[in-house]
Design a protein around this motif. Structure first.
Motif, mmCIF file in Angstrom:
data_model
loop_
_atom_site.group_PDB
_atom_site.id
_atom_site.type_symbol
_atom_site.label_atom_id
_atom_site.label_comp_id
_atom_site.label_asym_id
_atom_site.label_seq_id
_atom_site.Cartn_x
_atom_site.Cartn_y
_atom_site.Cartn_z
ATOM 1 N N PRO A 1 0.833 -1.197 0.000
ATOM 2 C CA PRO A 1 0.000 0.000 0.000
ATOM 3 C C PRO A 1 0.876 1.259 0.000
ATOM 4 O O PRO A 1 1.760 1.399 0.859
ATOM 5 N N VAL A 2 0.620 2.163 -1.000
ATOM 6 C CA VAL A 2 1.428 3.385 -1.115
ATOM 7 C C VAL A 2 0.492 4.570 -1.346
ATOM 8 O O VAL A 2 -0.487 4.473 -2.089
ATOM 9 N N TYR A 3 0.832 5.678 -0.688
ATOM 10 C CA TYR A 3 0.065 6.920 -0.811
ATOM 11 C C TYR A 3 1.055 8.050 -1.095
ATOM 12 O O TYR A 3 2.128 8.097 -0.489
ATOM 13 N N ILE A 4 0.669 8.957 -2.042
ATOM 14 C CA ILE A 4 1.519 10.119 -2.357
ATOM 15 C C ILE A 4 0.694 11.378 -2.171
ATOM 16 O O ILE A 4 -0.461 11.445 -2.608
ATOM 17 N N ALA A 5 1.291 12.351 -1.444
ATOM 18 C CA ALA A 5 0.694 13.696 -1.328
ATOM 19 C C ALA A 5 1.640 14.678 -2.036
ATOM 20 O O ALA A 5 2.855 14.677 -1.782
ATOM 21 N N TRP A 6 1.082 15.534 -2.952
ATOM 22 C CA TRP A 6 1.956 16.403 -3.787
ATOM 23 C C TRP A 6 1.299 17.752 -3.967
ATOM 24 O O TRP A 6 0.090 17.872 -4.065
ATOM 25 N N GLY A 7 2.182 18.731 -3.970
ATOM 26 C CA GLY A 7 1.716 20.073 -4.283
ATOM 27 C C GLY A 7 1.384 20.884 -3.047
ATOM 28 O O GLY A 7 1.470 20.405 -1.907
ATOM 29 N N PRO A 8 0.989 22.141 -3.286
ATOM 30 C CA PRO A 8 0.749 23.045 -2.155
ATOM 31 C C PRO A 8 -0.384 22.564 -1.254
ATOM 32 O O PRO A 8 -0.390 22.845 -0.065
ATOM 33 N N GLU A 9 -1.376 21.869 -1.784
ATOM 34 C CA GLU A 9 -2.468 21.360 -0.946
ATOM 35 C C GLU A 9 -2.304 19.874 -0.625
ATOM 36 O O GLU A 9 -3.198 19.248 -0.065
ATOM 37 N N LEU A 10 -1.143 19.345 -0.985
ATOM 38 C CA LEU A 10 -0.858 17.918 -0.742
ATOM 39 C C LEU A 10 -2.001 17.063 -1.292
ATOM 40 O O LEU A 10 -2.697 16.339 -0.593
ATOM 41 N N THR A 11 -2.157 17.154 -2.624
ATOM 42 C CA THR A 11 -3.209 16.409 -3.306
ATOM 43 C C THR A 11 -2.901 14.914 -3.240
ATOM 44 O O THR A 11 -1.755 14.484 -3.378
ATOM 45 N N SER A 12 -3.949 14.097 -3.076
ATOM 46 C CA SER A 12 -3.798 12.666 -2.782
ATOM 47 C C SER A 12 -3.784 11.801 -4.022
ATOM 48 O O SER A 12 -4.638 11.959 -4.905
ATOM 49 N N LEU A 13 -2.809 10.870 -4.060
ATOM 50 C CA LEU A 13 -2.760 9.782 -5.030
ATOM 51 C C LEU A 13 -2.451 8.483 -4.252
ATOM 52 O O LEU A 13 -1.703 8.498 -3.269
ATOM 53 N N TYR A 14 -2.965 7.352 -4.745
ATOM 54 C CA TYR A 14 -2.694 6.092 -4.026
ATOM 55 C C TYR A 14 -2.871 4.939 -4.987
ATOM 56 O O TYR A 14 -3.484 5.066 -6.045
ATOM 57 N N ASN A 15 -2.308 3.777 -4.599
ATOM 58 C CA ASN A 15 -2.358 2.595 -5.477
ATOM 59 C C ASN A 15 -3.445 1.629 -5.014
ATOM 60 O O ASN A 15 -4.166 1.891 -4.036
#
Length: 747
Positions: free
Chosen positions: A61-75
């Motif tokens: 399980p992996v989660y990525i937060a990116w950008g100024p608002e920490l936008t969510s991506l996950y697998n």
């Protein structure tokens, strides 16, 4: 919660990014990223795409937060963690997606975005959207992600859910803790319920490693009872008992330093107690701790000391030259005497040991001696009494005796009062003293004058006969003697009176209730200082109980004689008839033995019943028992419970023996298929009639004998006569049938 990846919901053309067939790869491709702070996918920096490719390719399980608002991506692997937040969680800011933990993780997030990687193991997280899981546990790490300019633009979270593992471990831990608590509870229950004292000592050593004190670090409830010390926990022995003996430090110090357990009994004068102690080291040697299990045995030691002092006093008492001491066994034979007694009697120790009191006591003093023996036997000691004893040369001396039962022995003390008794002889005729003594005695005491007239009877006559003692004087005593014994009693008294010799006889009397009682009457001539005859002094003892016992004994002896004679007559008849009809000695011996054994078995049954009767079933069962093999069912007994008189029981036992012997030789029991049925019933006629039937079947064909043997004659004639009824034997082809009809007289 497990998740199995599925095929992509949105098939991806080969030219689209990101590639892959997983659900989240399809959702990332199809998401409207232009409406998010991240912008269209085509504008994403390569560092973000690389991170997303790595995320989608991972099975973890992996989660990525990116950008100024920490936008969510996950697998795909992260979907189960989000629960009901999926699929709407894709593209949401971290603060919105994880609003429930935002405040808690804000500092952690700040540290991560500042470039500090985070790692947590089995971290509890209160995530929303997970059905049935208010709290979940994860092992996860947050790794800062940098863009092309090297600035931190987000973070990469690799997570593993450990909820099930943590819960299992927690359940196991709780189970172990519960087991430990239960074990500790059992230990505490045992610890608290012990009668023995228990404590754990912490030895205190000086600079030279020598024990100089110890502290109580654990005690049980019995500790205070056994030591008398209160609130000892945490205190040293010197605080509790300042003058404690030094040897206690040496003993416990050796146990603590060497590890050698010890068991000992020791005195603590400073505490006024004796202790039985078991000490052993516990824990690591460097802890210098000793466990002590002990018991206060002060009372036991005092009892032992008291016993030693008692034995010393006894030895001192035995050495007194004025008091004789005798030890008797339970049959009243002398087992030991002291020197004072030997001096009184003139016997040597070897001559005295083994003698009974009857050998040492004149016959006229048997009565008081017997009373004393009865008192010692029933209540452990006797009332002191006086009597005469024989010396070795046959002369007599007076003694004051008192005895007490000690264990299995009887210890008796005697004081030589011969001189006193001789001094009192001159005063014996004092009316007042004699009357006081006689009236106080629990026996019938009387006196006659020199003409044989009764001049005194003590008050015990009033108690026994319900008449004033004064009515016994003169010839009034004749009224209490049984009329059938009066003439003989008077003649016995007259003959002894004329010869001036002691009187000893037995007579029946009628007590105050008119009941017959037996008295042993003894009288001795009374002389003055000049040896002139003054009359008789006598004592009558109630021996009713002894007489009843004698009558019962005589009755039993007569009954025994009668039964022995009958038995011998039966044996004689069996032997004579068997020898007369047997062809060989072996045949005769076998027949006699079988018949006597049958008689013996019947005797056994009657003996158990005190010859008052016997149960018919038991008589039959005993008779056929030798012919019943284990596992076979060839002998069948049936009938109601019937009590037989002794004579009937013996007769039936002999009959059954003869029938069983014949069945073994020639009848149903001579083959493996044969059976015997013995049935009986009672005809309620007056008098009741016993009807018993012996029937054989399954054996070889039966032919009537050409002549009646002794067994047949014994059954049909002698036993029929003994039974007072009718006995018939029929030699039917199918098997012998014997019927008995006999009256049932009371057992």
């Amino acid at each position: 919660m497990k998740y199995n990846p599925t095929e992509s919901l949105i098939p991806a053309p080969p030219a689209q990014w990101p590639g892959g067939r997983g659900e989240m790869a399809g959702r990332v491709r199809g998401h409207d990223w232009a409406s998010t702070p991240l912008g269209a996918v085509e504008t994403w920096p390569q560092s973000l795409k690389t991170a997303v490719d790595l995320m989608l390719a991972s099975r973890q399980p992996v989660y990525i937060a990116w950008g100024p608002e920490l936008t969510s991506l996950y697998n795909d692997g992260y979907i189960p963690i989000l629960g009901t937040k999926h699929p709407d969680g894709l593209g949401k800011p971290y603060a919105d997606l994880f609003a429930e933990i935002w405040e808690e993780y804000r500092p952690v997030l700040a540290a991560t975005m500042a470039g500090e990687a985070q790692h947590f193991v089995d971290k509890p997280v209160g995530l929303a959207g997970r059905t049935g899981l208010s709290t979940s546990w994860f092992t996860f790490s947050w790794t800062p992600l940098r863009d092309e300019a090297g600035a931190i633009a987000g973070f990469y979270c690799a997570a593993t859910e450990t909820t099930e593992k943590v819960r299992n471990e927690e359940a196991l831990r709780e189970s172990k803790e519960a087991a430990l608590r239960q074990s500790e509870a059992r230990y505490r229950t045992l610890f608290d319920s012990m009668d023995e004292g228990f404590c754990v000592l912490q030895l205190i050593l000086d600079d030279d490693e020598r024990p100089v004190d110890y502290r109580y670090v654990e005690t049980n409830p019995a500790f205070e009872r056994q030591t008398g010390m209160k609130d000892a926990l945490g205190k040293t022995i010197r605080e509790l008992v300042p003058d404690i003996e030094p040897y206690w430090f040496d003993i416990y110090g050796k146990v603590a330093l060497t590890g050698e357990a010890t068991r000992f009994v020791n005195h603590a004068p400073s505490m006024g107690r004796w202790f039985d102690v078991n000490a052993f080291r516990i824990g690591e040697p460097h802890r210098r701790q000793v466990a002590v299990l002990f018991k206060d045995i002060t009372d036991r030691k005092r009892a032992e000391d008291a016993l030693r002092r008692s034995e010393e006093r006894q030895r001192s008492a035995l050495s007194i030259s004025t008091v004789g001491v005798m030890f008797w066994d339970d049959k009243f034979g002398l087992t030991e005497v002291n020197d004072a007694f030997l001096s009184m009697t003139g016997f040597s120790r070897e001559e005295a040991l083994g003698k009974t009191w009857q050998e040492l006591t004149p016959e006229e003093f048997f009565s008081p001696s017997l009373r004393a023996v009865e008192e010692v036997t029933t209540r452990g000691e006797n009332t002191p009494y006086e009597k005469q004893y024989f010396r070795k040369d046959g002369s007599r001396w007076w003694g004051l005796f008192a005895a007490r039962k000690v264990g299995d022995e009887i210890v008796e003390f005697v004081l030589d009062i011969t001189a006193r008794k001789e001094a009192e002889a001159a005063l014996r005729e004092s009316e007042a003293r004699f009357r006081h003594m006689a009236d106080s005695a629990p026996a019938l005491i009387w006196m006659s004058d020199d003409q044989g007239r009764i001049v005194f009877a003590n008050m015990h006559y009033d108690y026994l006969f319900g008449r004033p003692a004064s009515e016994m004087t003169g010839s009034g005593w004749r009224d209490i003697v049984h009329p059938d014994d009066l003439e003989e009693f008077e003649q016995t008294f007259l003959e002894a009176f004329q010869e001036r010799r002691p009187i000893q006889t037995e007579v029946r009397v009628l007590d105050r209730h008119g009941a017959v009682r037996w008295l042993r009457c003894e009288g001795v001539p009374r002389l003055d200082d000049a040896h002139r005859f003054l009359g008789y002094t006598g004592c009558n003892v109630d021996i009713t109980a002894a007489k009843v016992a004698e009558e019962r004994r005589d009755l039993l002896i007569n009954e025994l004689n009668h039964r022995v004679k009958n038995t011998l007559a039966t044996v004689q008849s069996i032997t004579s008839q068997t020898l007369r009809t047997s062809e060989t000695a072996a045949e005769a011996r076998e027949a006699i033995e079988g018949r006597l054994i049958a008689l013996s078995r019947a005797h056994d049954v009657l003996t158990r019943e005190n010859w008052e009767g016997a149960d018919l079933y038991e008589i039959v069962e005993q008779a056929v028992a030798p012919y019943s093999s284990q596992g076979e069912d060839r002998l069948h007994l049936k009938g109601p419970e019937v009590r037989l008189p002794p004579r009937t029981a013996l007769s039936l036992a002999m009959m059954l023996q003869e029938l069983a012997t014949n069945a073994v030789k020639y009848g149903a029991l001579s083959s493996s298929a044969g059976e015997i049925r013995i049935a009986w019933e009672v005809d309620p006629a007056e008098p009741p009639q016993l009807q018993l039937r012996w029937e054989e079947s399954g054996g070889p064909p039966v032919q009537a004998p050409t002549r009646r043997g002794f067994g047949t004659r014994l059954i049909e004639r002698s036993l029929a006569q003994d039974l007072g009824g009718d006995v018939r034997i029929v030699f039917a082809p199918t098997g012998v049938v014997c019927t008995v009809v006999a009256p049932l007289a009371p057992a």
